[in-house]
Design a protein around this motif. Structure first.
Motif, mmCIF file in Angstrom:
data_model
loop_
_atom_site.group_PDB
_atom_site.id
_atom_site.type_symbol
_atom_site.label_atom_id
_atom_site.label_comp_id
_atom_site.label_asym_id
_atom_site.label_seq_id
_atom_site.Cartn_x
_atom_site.Cartn_y
_atom_site.Cartn_z
ATOM 1 N N ASN A 261 0.910 -1.179 -0.073
ATOM 2 C CA ASN A 261 -0.050 0.031 0.118
ATOM 3 C C ASN A 261 0.683 1.244 -0.039
ATOM 4 N N HIS A 262 1.039 2.000 -1.119
ATOM 5 C CA HIS A 262 1.915 3.055 -1.306
ATOM 6 C C HIS A 262 1.739 4.178 -0.154
ATOM 7 N N SER A 263 0.433 4.271 0.332
ATOM 8 C CA SER A 263 0.106 5.333 1.222
ATOM 9 C C SER A 263 1.120 5.183 2.348
ATOM 10 N N GLU A 264 1.499 4.091 2.652
ATOM 11 C CA GLU A 264 2.481 3.927 3.716
ATOM 12 C C GLU A 264 3.956 4.282 3.735
ATOM 13 N N TRP A 265 4.187 4.447 2.204
ATOM 14 C CA TRP A 265 5.472 5.076 1.697
ATOM 15 C C TRP A 265 5.746 6.527 2.443
ATOM 16 N N GLN A 266 4.612 7.191 2.323
ATOM 17 C CA GLN A 266 4.474 8.750 2.688
ATOM 18 C C GLN A 266 4.889 8.767 4.219
ATOM 19 N N ILE A 267 4.970 7.760 4.892
ATOM 20 C CA ILE A 267 5.272 7.692 6.255
ATOM 21 C C ILE A 267 6.526 7.274 6.656
ATOM 22 N N ASN A 268 6.737 5.994 5.813
ATOM 23 C CA ASN A 268 7.757 5.004 6.444
ATOM 24 C C ASN A 268 8.988 4.947 5.498
ATOM 25 N N HIS A 269 8.919 5.160 4.063
ATOM 26 C CA HIS A 269 9.845 4.819 3.095
ATOM 27 C C HIS A 269 11.188 5.514 3.536
ATOM 28 N N PRO A 270 12.373 4.831 3.418
ATOM 29 C CA PRO A 270 13.526 5.636 3.436
ATOM 30 C C PRO A 270 13.920 6.646 2.580
ATOM 31 N N ILE A 271 13.468 6.700 1.483
ATOM 32 C CA ILE A 271 13.752 7.951 0.374
ATOM 33 C C ILE A 271 13.245 9.001 0.979
ATOM 34 N N ARG A 272 11.907 9.081 1.604
ATOM 35 C CA ARG A 272 11.271 10.255 2.277
ATOM 36 C C ARG A 272 12.261 10.786 3.417
ATOM 37 N N GLN A 273 12.568 9.606 4.305
ATOM 38 C CA GLN A 273 13.339 9.959 5.405
ATOM 39 C C GLN A 273 14.915 10.483 4.943
ATOM 40 N N MET A 274 15.428 9.908 4.000
ATOM 41 C CA MET A 274 16.643 10.625 3.624
ATOM 42 C C MET A 274 16.383 11.993 3.043
ATOM 43 N N ALA A 275 15.445 12.157 2.103
ATOM 44 C CA ALA A 275 15.328 13.620 1.561
ATOM 45 C C ALA A 275 14.859 14.832 2.911
ATOM 46 N N GLN A 354 -0.897 19.308 -6.451
ATOM 47 C CA GLN A 354 -1.431 20.036 -5.087
ATOM 48 C C GLN A 354 -1.388 18.943 -4.054
ATOM 49 N N PHE A 355 -1.110 19.409 -2.895
ATOM 50 C CA PHE A 355 -0.644 18.458 -1.667
ATOM 51 C C PHE A 355 -1.748 18.957 -0.624
ATOM 52 N N ASP A 356 -2.604 17.857 -0.644
ATOM 53 C CA ASP A 356 -4.074 18.067 0.085
ATOM 54 C C ASP A 356 -4.109 17.293 1.399
ATOM 55 N N ASN A 357 -3.004 16.539 1.963
ATOM 56 C CA ASN A 357 -3.006 15.880 3.248
ATOM 57 C C ASN A 357 -1.385 16.145 3.788
ATOM 58 N N ALA A 358 -1.706 15.789 4.988
ATOM 59 C CA ALA A 358 -0.443 15.872 5.896
ATOM 60 C C ALA A 358 1.074 15.097 5.314
ATOM 61 N N PHE A 359 0.721 14.173 4.572
ATOM 62 C CA PHE A 359 1.637 13.254 4.033
ATOM 63 C C PHE A 359 2.470 13.959 2.781
ATOM 64 N N HIS A 360 1.642 15.009 2.059
ATOM 65 C CA HIS A 360 1.935 15.500 0.934
ATOM 66 C C HIS A 360 2.580 16.991 1.095
ATOM 67 N N THR A 361 2.839 17.204 2.357
ATOM 68 C CA THR A 361 3.222 18.532 2.764
ATOM 69 C C THR A 361 4.596 18.612 2.022
ATOM 70 N N PRO A 362 4.718 19.728 1.060
ATOM 71 C CA PRO A 362 6.071 19.924 0.532
ATOM 72 C C PRO A 362 7.115 20.491 1.470
ATOM 73 N N TYR A 363 8.301 19.507 1.557
ATOM 74 C CA TYR A 363 9.437 20.121 2.252
ATOM 75 C C TYR A 363 10.569 20.449 1.344
ATOM 76 N N GLN A 364 11.390 21.578 1.826
ATOM 77 C CA GLN A 364 12.382 22.204 1.101
ATOM 78 C C GLN A 364 13.891 21.095 1.374
ATOM 79 N N LEU A 365 14.519 20.751 0.193
ATOM 80 C CA LEU A 365 15.770 20.095 0.202
ATOM 81 C C LEU A 365 16.721 21.196 0.507
ATOM 82 N N ASN A 366 17.948 20.671 1.384
ATOM 83 C CA ASN A 366 19.029 21.374 1.198
ATOM 84 C C ASN A 366 19.709 21.814 -0.040
ATOM 85 N N ASN A 367 19.930 22.884 -0.421
ATOM 86 C CA ASN A 367 20.606 23.019 -1.774
ATOM 87 C C ASN A 367 22.368 23.151 -1.311
ATOM 88 N N HIS A 368 22.827 21.607 -1.700
ATOM 89 C CA HIS A 368 24.271 21.628 -1.408
ATOM 90 C C HIS A 368 24.838 22.279 -2.665
#
Length: 368
Positions: A261-275, A354-368
């Motif tokens: 269930n890909h909705s779990e990725w929005q919470i748990n997936h390492p790619i999101r955590q890494m970013a 458009q991001f219409d729920n908490a898991f889709h809140t855009p976040y700013q990546l560090n600009n290295h």
């Protein structure tokens, strides 16, 4: 300017790099069938489909990418076979906006001499650059299921036959019983001869120490996968601070099975955590046809499954340019031209995601 592009069209057209792509993972199914017929190898269409996710069904076993590589390497018996595969892959790549590719391939897995395959692939790459303005290079890769001595042999081939289309070495296949330190001698020999270094580490849920070992013992410049780094906050912070590039694969099968269930990725997936930790991540496709993905679908997943906004997508493109193994003058040109093209195409979007729920809140990546 009149807005006219849908989001999928934009994601297909935008210029992008591909730094984690296994050459034979991009073989079209019809090509696999044709080669099997050419060499009188038994392969039914049903068997061929078992290697490709697009044809997978719940009641059938998908053999997957590594099984496909094990079948395909012995099947490609002439340089013309490699030329066909390379041509078709680059055609598929340019159709989804890919402008630059670094291909993994495993010289120890083919019976054709290293020099002959390198020359055959380079010929296709040079023609593709003329025809399609797409640049392609090679990263010969250690099959870690073979011996460390065979890895040294591969690097020796590279040293004895240097080629401008060959950039460095990598390591892939099953990591379970083959941590990267087993292959220290091949990596040291490569480094002594000015070859660039990357490696698959901490894939399939394996321990984060494989990333640490890759960095500190082997001297890797890039990490491929590396997902369990998120289990060590200190190491993750270090990788962010040192701007270590990680090529990450949204279509990675381990996490698809773990969280169907890909909705779990929005919470748990390492790619999101890494970013979110500010790490340098570069989305990649790994095995296009085996994973049923491409340059467009890869970035669609970054938006849909991980909650990236288009500023985040733009940052990932910049990350990829910065991490490419090319001269700084070349990359400076890409940054100027490709990001300008990205911005121009973005202005033509009918509507931004458009991001219409908490898991889709855009976040700013560090600009290295």
């Amino acid at each position: 300017m009149t807005r006219q592009l849908t989001l999928p069209e934009f994601l297909r057209k935008m210029p992008k790099v591909e730094l984690h792509y296994h050459l034979l993972g991009g073989v079209r199914m019809n090509t696999m069938l044709d080669l099997a017929k050419k060499y009188n190898e038994p392969l039914t269409e049903k068997d061929a489909k078992s290697y490709y996710r697009a044809f997978a069904h719940e009641n059938e076993v998908m053999k997957g990418g590594i099984a496909a590589l094990n079948f395909l390497y012995p099947l490609l018996r002439a340089t013309e076979d490699y030329e066909r595969v390379a041509y078709e892959i680059l055609e598929d790549a340019k159709n989804t906006g890919v402008r630059y590719v670094e291909f993994f391939w495993n010289p120890n897995d083919t019976e054709i001499p290293y020099q002959e395959v390198t020359l055959a692939l380079a010929k296709v790459f040079e023609q593709a650059e003329i025809d399609w303005n797409i640049s392609a290079y090679l990263i010969p890769s250690i099959n870690r299921e073979k011996t460390p001595e065979e890895a040294v042999e591969m690097v020796t081939w590279m040293i004895n036959f240097p080629h401008p289309r060959v950039l460095g070495i990598g390591i892939d296949y099953r990591e379970d019983n083959a941590a990267i330190e087993k292959f220290w001698k091949a990596y040291r020999l490569a480094a002594q001869n000015n070859l660039r270094l990357t490696g698959h580490c901490s894939e399939f849920g394996l321990h984060w120490r494989n990333v640490e070992t890759g960095l500190d013992l082997i001297g890797l410049e890039r990490i491929d996968h590396g997902y369990t780094v998120v289990e060590n906050a200190e190491l993750m912070a270090r990788c962010a601070k040192e701007a270590i590039p990680f090529t990450v694969v949204p279509s990675n099968t381990f996490f698809m099975k773990k969280w169907p269930n890909h909705s779990e990725w929005q919470i748990n997936h390492p790619i999101r955590q890494m970013a979110k930790a500010g790490m340098i991540i570069i989305p990649a496709t790994d095995d296009w046809h085996m994973h049923d993905t491409n340059g467009q679908k890869c970035y669609q997943s970054m938006i849909k499954d991980f909650g990236f906004d288009l500023d985040g997508v733009r940052q990932c493109i910049l990350n990829g340019i910065n991490a490419a193994w090319q001269p700084e003058t070349t990359k400076a040109k890409w940054r100027q031209e490709w990001l300008t093209e990205f911005d121009t195409l973005r202005a033509q979007l009918i509507e931004e995601p458009q991001f219409d729920n908490a898991f889709h809140t855009p976040y700013q990546l560090n600009n290295h």
